[in-house]
Design an enzyme around this catalytic site. Structure first.
Site, mmCIF file in Angstrom:
data_model
loop_
_atom_site.group_PDB
_atom_site.id
_atom_site.type_symbol
_atom_site.label_atom_id
_atom_site.label_comp_id
_atom_site.label_asym_id
_atom_site.label_seq_id
_atom_site.Cartn_x
_atom_site.Cartn_y
_atom_site.Cartn_z
ATOM 1 N N ASP A 1 -1.851 2.162 7.702
ATOM 2 C CA ASP A 1 -1.328 1.609 6.448
ATOM 3 C C ASP A 1 -0.902 0.150 6.605
ATOM 4 O OD1 ASP A 1 -1.337 4.347 5.245
ATOM 5 O OD2 ASP A 1 0.199 4.657 6.764
ATOM 6 N N GLU B 1 -1.042 -1.703 -4.698
ATOM 7 C CA GLU B 1 -2.214 -0.824 -4.789
ATOM 8 C C GLU B 1 -1.879 0.402 -5.639
ATOM 9 O OE1 GLU B 1 -4.702 1.902 -1.703
ATOM 10 O OE2 GLU B 1 -4.319 -0.174 -1.053
ATOM 11 N N ASP C 1 0.868 -1.182 0.000
ATOM 12 C CA ASP C 1 0.000 0.000 0.000
ATOM 13 C C ASP C 1 0.903 1.230 0.000
ATOM 14 O OD1 ASP C 1 -1.942 1.923 0.310
ATOM 15 O OD2 ASP C 1 -2.374 1.464 2.405
#
Length: 686
Positions: free
Chosen positions: A658, A546, A474
């Site tokens: 995160d 992502e 991410d």
């Protein structure tokens, strides 16, 4: 003509007789000698001003207390006051039969020899009681309660035949604090007496002390009579209690002017104008009865905060406090330092805007300052948002004030103008996204996750560890350490259902040099290399990057990892909807909620474990990576949306989520067998 001339005199005489009858009716006469005299040690008896010397244990008898309150009430049915009659409802008094009365009289017919000490003790109790009953402070406080009762009994408005519970509570918050500052030495005795006036005689002392606090907050829906009851309280305080300083602060000038005018009109209705001194230039009303010290009211707005500086208010009402100018709050809160001052915040709650619902943050405070009127409880807020025909909580017995109209048609029509406005203006403490207040993952599951870690280096475990691991990245392309970082996690499969976290990173860029993609890829590659060194049976890795923040950077990260990976890797490929081109990135959408639910399910069942040899290069050496992850897991919140759906997050003031998102998505994507993981297409097109 004669009748017309004598009519005023007759009315005056009639009122005097009624007052005399009111003062004496139902009251026990004080006996010259005690009716009952228990000749025991002084420490073991209790002097009662109407009965005599009773055993000390009688002071704790609820039966005796109820009997005295019934047959010798502090306030009778037709008590007169400055504003009329109170019309109190009195309980029916049982009557003794004639035969029983005769037998009881025989018991007291014999002459009783009472010692001199007993008589002196009884007389002292009588004098103390009479001094308490006739004290100036007690009479003022009693006058306030009686005047307010008569005023609200259709003298203020034709609709005011009764008041709502929150209005009664507002009166008690004002009154019992007033008792505490006007009679601090006799506060407990006065409170025990006045509890009967408010019909709260069974209330314990701890609850009663809440009314004496220096600050109270009321969040009431719109059009429920907040300012209406405040005007009544202020007006009767000025007319009943001497030497009192009251402040009223509103969020707009026209509101302060309206309250100022209404108080003047109310006082003019019942008292001559000579008792009142009005200073319109600074919004001040000074009211004083003959031979009494005057009381003062100052009406101001939050835009003129200097007008309330230097004042010595004993009661400060802050109307629509949620909408008060924030620059004025320090000036208002400064009155908390004054020993004999109380601030009462009253507001409606527009909970769709955090800036105008900050008072609700007091919920759960140990001081118990917050009072909320709501039509929906916290357990059914989601049902209220999802069902259009629902106007109140199914577990409530709906009580709607007579001047309020609430039904399905009102809700539908109101929401046609602005979606959700009925919810935010009526419910008081709801919001457009309601956060769950319960713990999503059990404490036992969290403890098991932290303590019961798997030794993935042992041959027995490695024999069941799948040769393919899953990595989720991410990425965050900012150097703001307080905003967001890059979350990376590596998860392996152990057996058929259990997942093991083998490595995790929470990486923050130190500088913006244009090489963010390279730095993130290097961090991910280092993590994968360390995991493979510790677990040599791992032969392949599935990687999901992502691309919501930057699709171009996500593709660059994939290329860097593909060149430097220690083992063969495949990447999740997203299809372009227009051209059908597959790109090595993943666009996170509504499946985030499903992924969180899968993670919560796995944690509660113990299907998600951590390795004893968990790898991390970015989390501090002094901080356990599992403990670091658990801080984010404990902060998971479920947020209900207006469309009936819901989402999850674990964002906190000083910590982003995160790493948790990467673990959740890695676990979710590693459970599917049909996802498009493919080697990176490196054939050049030019």
């Amino acid at each position: 003509m004669f009748y017309v001339k004598v009519m005023p005199a007759l009315q005056k005489a009639c009122e005097e007789l009624q007052n005399q009858w009111s003062a004496k009716s139902g009251k026990w006469p004080v006996p010259e000698t005690p009716l009952v005299a228990v000749e025991t040690r002084r420490s073991e008896r209790w002097p009662h001003p109407y009965l005599g010397l009773l055993p000390g244990v009688a002071a704790y008898s609820s039966t005796l207390e109820d009997y005295c309150h019934l047959y010798n009430p502090y306030i009778d049915a037709l008590t007169r006051c400055d504003l009329g009659q109170t019309h109190r409802r009195v309980a029916t008094q049982p009557v003794l039969s004639d035969q029983l009365c005769q037998q009881l009289k025989k018991l007291f017919s014999c002459p009783r020899n009472t010692s001199v000490k007993a008589k002196l003790e009884f007389e002292a109790a009588v004098r103390t009681h009479q001094a308490l009953d006739n004290s100036q402070v007690f009479l003022e406080l009693k006058t306030f309660v009686l005047n307010l009762s008569a005023f609200l009994n259709k003298r203020y408005s034709d609709r005011s035949s009764h008041i709502e519970l929150f209005q009664k509570q507002l009166i008690m918050h004002t009154f019992f604090f007033l008792v505490s500052i006007k009679a601090p030495e006799l506060c407990e005795k006065f409170c025990n007496i006045f509890k009967l006036y408010f019909n709260i005689d069974t209330m314990d002392q701890a609850t009663l002390d809440i009314f004496k606090q220096k600050a109270s907050v009321f969040l009431i829906p719109r059009r429920h009579g907040k300012t209406w009851i405040v005007v009544a309280i202020i007006s009767i305080l000025l007319a009943s209690v001497q030497d009192l300083r009251i402040g009223y602060v509103a969020h707009q000038k026209h509101v302060a002017n309206a309250v100022f005018t209404e108080v003047i009109n109310t006082l003019h209705t019942f008292f001559p104008g000579k008792y009142m001194d009005v200073k319109k230039e600074n919004g001040t009303i000074i009211f004083g009865l003959p031979n009494k010290k005057p009381s003062t009211l100052l009406c101001a707005t939050c835009f003129n905060k200097n007008s309330i500086r230097g004042q010595t208010f004993q009661l400060l009402f802050v109307d629509e406090a949620n909408f008060i100018k924030k620059d004025a709050l320090p000036t208002i809160l400064g009155f908390m330092l004054q020993k004999d001052a109380k601030i009462i915040f009253i507001s409606s709650s527009n909970s769709s805007d955090q800036s105008t619902s900050f008072l609700y943050n007091l919920k759960g405070a140990s001081e118990r300052m917050l009072n909320v009127v709501s039509y929906v409880c916290s357990n059914h807020k989601e049902d209220f948002s999802m069902q259009d025909g629902l106007i109140s909580c199914p577990c409530y017995s709906l009580h709607v004030p007579s001047y309020i109209s609430i039904d399905e048609q009102i809700k539908t029509t109101t929401n046609l103008f602005l979606d959700g406005v009925f919810d935010t203006e009526l419910m008081g403490d709801s919001s457009c996204g309601t956060l769950s207040t319960f713990q999503i993952i059990s404490e036992s599951a969290l403890s098991q996750f932290e303590l019961c870690r798997i030794d993935t280096a042992s041959p027995q475990v490695q024999a069941h560890l799948n040769s393919t691991v899953h990595m989720y990245i991410d990425p965050a392309f900012t150097n703001n350490l307080d905003a967001s970082g890059t979350g990376i996690s590596v998860i392996g499969r152990l057996g058929a259902k259990t997942k093991v976290i083998l490595g995790c990173e929470h990486f923050f860029l130190q500088k913006l040099t244009g090489t963010a993609a390279l730095q993130i890829a290097s961090c991910a590659t280092s993590l994968l290399r360390s995991v493979v060194i510790i677990h040599p049976m791992i032969k392949c890795a599935q990687i999901t990057i992502e691309g919501n923040s930057s699709q171009d950077s996500a593709v660059a990260i994939a290329n860097f990892i593909d060149e430097c990976a220690p083992i063969p890797v495949t990447f999740y490929h997203q299809s372009d909807k227009t051209k059908g081109v597959l790109c090595p990135l993943y666009l996170l959408g509504q499946e985030k909620a499903v992924a969180f639910e899968s993670f919560i399910y796995a944690m509660n069942l113990g299907l998600c474990k951590a390795s004893q040899l968990i790898v991390s290069h970015t989390i501090k050496l002094s901080f356990d990576p599992v403990t670091y992850l658990l801080e984010q897991v404990r902060a998971i919140k479920c947020q209900s949306l207006r469309d009936g759906s819901h989402t999850y997050h674990a964002k906190q003031k000083n910590l982003s989520d995160d790493l948790l998102v990467s673990v959740v998505m890695s676990l979710y994507l590693s459970s599917a067998n049909t996802l498009p993981f493919k080697p990176l297409h490196i054939e050049r097109f030019f």
